[in-house]
Design a protein around this motif. Structure first.
Motif, PDB file in Angstrom:
ATOM      1  N   ILE A  27       0.834  -1.201   0.000  1.00  0.00           N
ATOM      2  CA  ILE A  27       0.000   0.000   0.000  1.00  0.00           C
ATOM      3  C   ILE A  27       0.868   1.251   0.000  1.00  0.00           C
ATOM      4  N   THR A  28       1.927   1.246   0.779  1.00  0.00           N
ATOM      5  CA  THR A  28       2.841   2.391   0.819  1.00  0.00           C
ATOM      6  C   THR A  28       3.441   2.646  -0.557  1.00  0.00           C
ATOM      7  N   ASP A  29       3.862   1.563  -1.239  1.00  0.00           N
ATOM      8  CA  ASP A  29       4.451   1.707  -2.573  1.00  0.00           C
ATOM      9  C   ASP A  29       3.426   2.255  -3.564  1.00  0.00           C
ATOM     10  N   ARG A  30       2.209   1.739  -3.531  1.00  0.00           N
ATOM     11  CA  ARG A  30       1.166   2.217  -4.453  1.00  0.00           C
ATOM     12  C   ARG A  30       0.851   3.690  -4.225  1.00  0.00           C
ATOM     13  N   LEU A  31       0.721   4.080  -2.961  1.00  0.00           N
ATOM     14  CA  LEU A  31       0.439   5.484  -2.673  1.00  0.00           C
ATOM     15  C   LEU A  31       1.581   6.385  -3.126  1.00  0.00           C
ATOM     16  N   ASN A  32       2.826   5.950  -2.938  1.00  0.00           N
ATOM     17  CA  ASN A  32       3.969   6.743  -3.384  1.00  0.00           C
ATOM     18  C   ASN A  32       4.004   6.870  -4.896  1.00  0.00           C
ATOM     19  N   ARG A  33       3.615   5.810  -5.618  1.00  0.00           N
ATOM     20  CA  ARG A  33       3.565   5.901  -7.082  1.00  0.00           C
ATOM     21  C   ARG A  33       2.471   6.862  -7.538  1.00  0.00           C
ATOM     22  N   ILE A  34       1.329   6.854  -6.847  1.00  0.00           N
ATOM     23  CA  ILE A  34       0.253   7.787  -7.187  1.00  0.00           C
ATOM     24  C   ILE A  34       0.707   9.220  -6.958  1.00  0.00           C
ATOM     25  N   LEU A  35       1.354   9.476  -5.825  1.00  0.00           N
ATOM     26  CA  LEU A  35       1.834  10.825  -5.530  1.00  0.00           C
ATOM     27  C   LEU A  35       2.921  11.262  -6.503  1.00  0.00           C
ATOM     28  N   ALA A  36       3.760  10.332  -6.947  1.00  0.00           N
ATOM     29  CA  ALA A  36       4.778  10.664  -7.948  1.00  0.00           C
ATOM     30  C   ALA A  36       4.114  11.070  -9.264  1.00  0.00           C
ATOM     31  N   LEU A  37       3.043  10.393  -9.638  1.00  0.00           N
ATOM     32  CA  LEU A  37       2.317  10.753 -10.855  1.00  0.00           C
ATOM     33  C   LEU A  37       1.693  12.141 -10.720  1.00  0.00           C
ATOM     34  N   VAL A  38       1.134  12.436  -9.553  1.00  0.00           N
ATOM     35  CA  VAL A  38       0.558  13.759  -9.322  1.00  0.00           C
ATOM     36  C   VAL A  38       1.646  14.826  -9.408  1.00  0.00           C
ATOM     37  N   ASP A  39       2.811  14.562  -8.836  1.00  0.00           N
ATOM     38  CA  ASP A  39       3.932  15.515  -8.935  1.00  0.00           C
ATOM     39  C   ASP A  39       4.325  15.747 -10.385  1.00  0.00           C
ATOM     40  N   THR A  40       4.369  14.679 -11.188  1.00  0.00           N
ATOM     41  CA  THR A  40       4.716  14.808 -12.606  1.00  0.00           C
ATOM     42  C   THR A  40       3.680  15.653 -13.336  1.00  0.00           C
ATOM     43  N   MET A  41       2.407  15.431 -13.019  1.00  0.00           N
ATOM     44  CA  MET A  41       1.348  16.198 -13.672  1.00  0.00           C
ATOM     45  C   MET A  41       1.406  17.668 -13.273  1.00  0.00           C
ATOM     46  N   GLN A  42       1.747  17.958 -12.029  1.00  0.00           N
ATOM     47  CA  GLN A  42       1.817  19.340 -11.571  1.00  0.00           C
ATOM     48  C   GLN A  42       2.990  20.092 -12.192  1.00  0.00           C
ATOM     49  N   GLN A  43       3.984  19.402 -12.671  1.00  0.00           N
ATOM     50  CA  GLN A  43       5.144  20.054 -13.281  1.00  0.00           C
ATOM     51  C   GLN A  43       4.898  20.451 -14.732  1.00  0.00           C
ATOM     52  N   GLN A  44       3.812  19.984 -15.317  1.00  0.00           N
ATOM     53  CA  GLN A  44       3.530  20.295 -16.712  1.00  0.00           C
ATOM     54  C   GLN A  44       3.083  21.748 -16.852  1.00  0.00           C
ATOM     55  N   ASP A  45       3.548  22.373 -17.937  1.00  0.00           N
ATOM     56  CA  ASP A  45       3.195  23.767 -18.211  1.00  0.00           C
ATOM     57  C   ASP A  45       1.827  23.812 -18.891  1.00  0.00           C
ATOM     58  N   THR A  46       0.861  24.371 -18.205  1.00  0.00           N
ATOM     59  CA  THR A  46      -0.500  24.478 -18.758  1.00  0.00           C
ATOM     60  C   THR A  46      -0.907  25.938 -18.950  1.00  0.00           C
ATOM     61  N   SER A  47       0.066  26.832 -18.986  1.00  0.00           N
ATOM     62  CA  SER A  47      -0.241  28.259 -19.083  1.00  0.00           C
ATOM     63  C   SER A  47      -0.884  28.629 -20.420  1.00  0.00           C
ATOM     64  N   ASN A  48      -0.608  27.905 -21.489  1.00  0.00           N
ATOM     65  CA  ASN A  48      -1.158  28.233 -22.808  1.00  0.00           C
ATOM     66  C   ASN A  48      -2.385  27.396 -23.155  1.00  0.00           C
ATOM     67  N   ILE A  49      -2.950  26.726 -22.172  1.00  0.00           N
ATOM     68  CA  ILE A  49      -4.107  25.866 -22.425  1.00  0.00           C
ATOM     69  C   ILE A  49      -5.357  26.534 -21.864  1.00  0.00           C
ATOM     70  N   GLU A  50      -6.352  26.678 -22.731  1.00  0.00           N
ATOM     71  CA  GLU A  50      -7.620  27.283 -22.321  1.00  0.00           C
ATOM     72  C   GLU A  50      -8.392  26.289 -21.451  1.00  0.00           C
ATOM     73  N   PRO A  51      -9.006  26.774 -20.386  1.00  0.00           N
ATOM     74  CA  PRO A  51      -9.825  25.880 -19.579  1.00  0.00           C
ATOM     75  C   PRO A  51     -11.032  25.382 -20.362  1.00  0.00           C
ATOM     76  N   LEU A  52     -11.424  24.167 -20.101  1.00  0.00           N
ATOM     77  CA  LEU A  52     -12.538  23.559 -20.804  1.00  0.00           C
ATOM     78  C   LEU A  52     -13.702  23.441 -19.834  1.00  0.00           C
ATOM     79  N   GLY A  53     -14.734  24.227 -20.057  1.00  0.00           N
ATOM     80  CA  GLY A  53     -15.885  24.218 -19.171  1.00  0.00           C
ATOM     81  C   GLY A  53     -16.845  23.093 -19.487  1.00  0.00           C
ATOM     82  N   ASN A  54     -16.954  22.712 -20.738  1.00  0.00           N
ATOM     83  CA  ASN A  54     -17.869  21.675 -21.161  1.00  0.00           C
ATOM     84  C   ASN A  54     -17.163  20.848 -22.221  1.00  0.00           C
ATOM     85  N   PRO A  55     -17.082  19.546 -22.058  1.00  0.00           N
ATOM     86  CA  PRO A  55     -16.366  18.752 -23.050  1.00  0.00           C
ATOM     87  C   PRO A  55     -17.005  18.800 -24.429  1.00  0.00           C
TER      88      PRO A  55
END
Length: 95
Positions: A27-55
């Motif tokens: 469980i500890t390993d799985r949670l750490n992998r999930i948090l690592a994925l979240v960290d990777t996603m947070q490092q992505q540059d999304t400044s030039n991406i328009e928010p999508l209100g409705n798919p």
């Protein structure tokens, strides 16, 4: 961010979740992998991406509201075993 074995035990206790001792490392390993994925996603540059209100972001195509069936009340009431004043009569179920 990283979660330790003690963090998993503490959160499981607070959430009243019983975890077997041999499952804690998994469980500890799985949670750490999930948090690592979240960290990777947070490092992505999304400044030039328009928010999508409705798919679907488009107006819905609606069909026109037209009557497709006429008043068939008399035909439907003819099938009823008991009817009165345009209403179906049913046996009383509550005394």
């Amino acid at each position: 961010m990283s979660i330790s074995r003690d963090d998993v035990v503490k959160v499981a206790h607070l959430a009243r979740i019983g975890i077997d001792e041999q499952d804690i490392p998994v469980i500890t390993d799985r949670l750490n992998r999930i948090l690592a994925l979240v960290d990777t996603m947070q490092q992505q540059d999304t400044s030039n991406i328009e928010p999508l209100g409705n798919p679907h972001d488009a107006s819905a195509r609606l069909r026109s509201d037209e009557v497709t069936a006429g008043n068939e009340r008399e035909q439907l009431m003819a099938n009823a075993p008991l009817a009165e004043n345009g209403l179906f009569l049913v046996p009383r179920v509550i005394e």
